[in-house]
Structures are given as structure tokens and as C-alpha cells.
Design an enzyme around this catalytic site. Structure first.
Site, PDB file in Angstrom:
ATOM      1  N   ARG A 142     -48.544  26.105 -15.160  1.00 32.08           N
ATOM      2  CA  ARG A 142     -47.821  27.350 -14.946  1.00 32.08           C
ATOM      3  C   ARG A 142     -48.030  27.801 -13.502  1.00 32.08           C
ATOM      4  NH1 ARG A 142     -50.699  28.008 -19.876  1.00 32.08           N
ATOM      5  NH2 ARG A 142     -49.310  28.060 -21.704  1.00 32.08           N
ATOM      6  N   LYS A 167     -53.208  31.520 -20.033  1.00 32.78           N
ATOM      7  CA  LYS A 167     -52.353  32.443 -20.780  1.00 32.78           C
ATOM      8  C   LYS A 167     -52.969  32.901 -22.092  1.00 32.78           C
ATOM      9  CE  LYS A 167     -47.591  32.844 -22.459  1.00 32.78           C
ATOM     10  NZ  LYS A 167     -46.268  32.167 -22.543  1.00 32.78           N
ATOM     11  N   HIS A 241     -40.144  27.433 -13.003  1.00 31.14           N
ATOM     12  CA  HIS A 241     -40.772  27.116 -14.293  1.00 31.14           C
ATOM     13  C   HIS A 241     -40.178  25.851 -14.904  1.00 31.14           C
ATOM     14  CE1 HIS A 241     -43.196  28.078 -17.801  1.00 31.14           C
ATOM     15  NE2 HIS A 241     -42.146  27.875 -18.575  1.00 31.14           N
ATOM     16  N   ARG A 244     -42.226  22.700 -15.070  1.00 30.50           N
ATOM     17  CA  ARG A 244     -43.098  22.531 -16.251  1.00 30.50           C
ATOM     18  C   ARG A 244     -42.316  21.902 -17.392  1.00 30.50           C
ATOM     19  NH1 ARG A 244     -47.806  24.538 -18.672  1.00 30.50           N
ATOM     20  NH2 ARG A 244     -47.605  25.489 -20.730  1.00 30.50           N
ATOM     21  N   HIS A 275     -50.926  24.825 -24.326  1.00 29.61           N
ATOM     22  CA  HIS A 275     -50.285  25.434 -25.485  1.00 29.61           C
ATOM     23  C   HIS A 275     -51.298  25.623 -26.599  1.00 29.61           C
ATOM     24  CE1 HIS A 275     -46.015  23.903 -24.235  1.00 29.61           C
ATOM     25  NE2 HIS A 275     -46.353  25.021 -23.643  1.00 29.61           N
ATOM     26  N   TYR A 284     -39.423  21.566 -26.461  1.00 28.73           N
ATOM     27  CA  TYR A 284     -38.787  20.752 -25.429  1.00 28.73           C
ATOM     28  C   TYR A 284     -37.858  19.700 -26.046  1.00 28.73           C
ATOM     29  CZ  TYR A 284     -42.219  22.871 -22.353  1.00 28.73           C
ATOM     30  OH  TYR A 284     -42.963  23.779 -21.656  1.00 28.73           O
TER      31      TYR A 284
END
Length: 307
Positions: A142, A167, A241, A244, A275, A284
């Protein structure tokens, strides 16, 4: 019964303990609580929630729905401490929530971006942008994680990068390719030569010798997109972004093409990306048509060979 302010403080503390950053939710929920109290009420009602959520007038339905969803989560918590609390139903605000289709960069796209960064007049800005974009492309980090890196987070001997308190409040180690370690080393030498007097321990610095600012990184990236000739790319203008997204998608594509068991490897990719679980990573698949095609082909092949 606890006061609404106390319930909010406990709610925010609980959410943060679970790893949520709540960078804007705390301020907005405080505004909501103050609005409730200003109306002479000591508890959440659906009427007051809807009244606050639909501000300012003229904003989009998605904005209204987002604000109402914030209240719903808080109300569900508050109801356990104050049974008078009303939880607003989902259907009060009609909206369509769509995640934007990611732009998957080709190798040529990334090369054009790096060349655009290299062509900047300021030597440190050029070196910083090239190295930062290259790191994002090869690790899928990120942006916020990358600009918060400290010099001590890079272990040259082990070729490992430590990403701290990300995060969801977790830290992780990212193994790096030797060429990435070399590129980071070259950047550090250039940075130290151009900024002999510096007071920040951050890995990436601006030309003033200060840590990079998230909003400034995005503005500079938009300029680089224009210079690289990617501003009119399809399906939409590329975002930083999307680097990523590209890393995750290309990793999955590579696994499918090589014939490995993707399901068993997915937790590894999820951990690498930071994640919480593979479900977040599997988005994705639905976002990239090439991946959907490979999944479909794998499924068809399995059906053909099954008895």
C-alpha cells in the site's frame, strides 16, 4: 445506562483494538452523537440517523448510504447498552455500490511511468518517485505503508523489508529480490548525498528532507500518468493503487499458468499483501477478465478429467 458519548468512546476503542484505523469514522460519529444530543435526545433513533446521514443536501446517494452505514454499525453496538437504541434498516437509502474496475498495468506501462519519473528536473524527486513506484510494483505494498518505511526496516543482509503496524494493526516481513535491495541501496546513497543534513529516519524523503505526504504522492503520480501518456488509458485513468492490484493479479495469473494449486497458495499471497484472509484477495479474480478466463479453463479441464 451509559451516556452516548461514553458508548461511542468504548465502541471506537473496541474497533481499534480489532485493528481498524478509523481515520475518519471517529470524527463523523462524534458529529452524529453531538447532533443527536443537540436535538434533545439521549439515544439513537432512525429519524435522527436518517436526518444526519442525508447531509449535506445535494450529495450523492452513495455518500448518504455510507454515512448511514457508519451509524448502523455503531447503533448495533450501542443497542447492547441502551435498549432504546434504534438500528436504521438497510433499505432506507437506495444506492448502487460498485468497486472501480482496476487498471492492470503492462510491463510497458510501468516502464513508461518510470521513464516519466526519471525525466523530472529535480534529481531527488526523480530518484524518489522511480524507487517508490518500482517498490510498489514489485511488492504490491500500500502507498501508505511504503511512505512510512523507516531506514531500519530494510535488512540488506536478509533481503527483507519490515512493514510495521499496517492497515489491520499487523506487521509483516516481505522477502525482496536482490535487484530490489540494490535499487533501494542506490536510492539511499543518492538521498544521503543530496540531503547531507536530514532529521528524519524515514526511508523515502522529499526534496525538503521531510517524510513524504500521502496527498502529495498522489498529485505527483497524476502528473506522471499525464507525462507517460496513460491519462486516457482504458477502462479508466490508472491510479497508483492499481499497482497493488496489478501485483496481485499477475501473481495469480502466473500461478494458474504454471498449473499449481492456487487455493493452497492463496493464504501466502494474502499474508504478503497484508490482507486479513484470502477472501479479500480473491476479489482480484472477479476484477480481472484474464484471471476469470484462466479460472474457467482450469475448471473445464478438471471436469474433463474427472470420472
Amino acid at each position: 445506562m451509559n451516556s452516548l458519548h461514553q458508548i461511542l468512546a468504548d465502541y471506537l476503542a473496541t474497533r481499534r483494538a480489532m485493528g481498524y484505523k478509523l481515520q475518519h469514522a471517529d470524527r463523523r460519529l462524534l458529529e452524529f452523537v453531538q447532533s443527536v444530543l443537540a436535538q434533545g435526545s439521549s439515544c439513537i433513533t432512525t429519524k435522527l440517523a436518517l436526518q444526519w446521514a442525508t447531509q449535506p443536501l445535494g450529495a450523492s446517494p452513495n455518500w448518504f448510504a455510507s454515512r448511514l452505514g457508519l451509524i448502523r454499525q455503531f447503533a448495533l453496538y450501542a443497542q447492547a447498552f441502551d435498549p432504546r437504541t434504534e438500528v436504521p434498516p438497510h433499505h432506507l437509502i437506495c444506492h448502487v455500490s460498485r468497486r472501480p474496475t482496476p487498471y492492470i498495468y503492462s510491463q510497458q506501462d510501468i516502464q513508461r511511468l518510470l521513464e516519466a519519473a526519471r525525466g523530472q528536473r529535480d534529481r531527488l524527486s526523480a530518484c524518489t518517485d522511480m524507487t517508490l513506484l518500482g517498490l510498489l510494483a514489485v511488492t504490491g505494498m500500500r502507498v501508505g505503508e511504503a511512505i512510512r518505511l523507516d531506514r531500519r526496516d530494510l535488512d540488506h543482509n536478509r533481503a527483507v523489508l519490515l512493514v510495521r503496524e499496517t492497515k489491520f494493526g499487523k506487521s509483516r516481513e516481505l522477502p525482496l529480490h536482490p535487484s530490489t535491495v540494490q535499487a533501494l541501496g542506490r536510492y539511499a546513497r543518492t538521498r544521503d548525498r543530496l540531503l547531507p543534513l536530514q532529521y528524519s529516519s524515514r526511508l523515502f524523503l522529499s526534496r525538503s528532507g521531510k517524510p513524504l505526504i500521502y496527498s502529495n504522492v498522489h498529485r505527483r503520480f497524476h502528473r506522471l500518468i499525464d507525462r507517460a501518456g496513460l491519462a486516457t488509458a482504458s477502462p479508466r485513468r490508472p491510479r497508483i493503487h492499481d499497482l497493488r492490484h496489478t501485483y496481485a493479479a499477475q501473481t495469480l495469473i502466473g500461478w494458474y499458468r504454471s498449473g499449481v494449486q492456487v487455493q493452497s497458495r492463496l493464504p501466502l499471497l494474502s499474508t504478503y499483501l497484508g490482507h486479513l484472509n484470502p477472501t479479500m484477495t480473491y476479489w482480484y479474480l472477479s476484477a480481472v477478465p484474464e484471471l476469470l478466463l484462466l479460472v474457467s479453463e482450469r475448471r473445464s479441464l478438471c471436469q474433463e478429467v474427472s470420472p
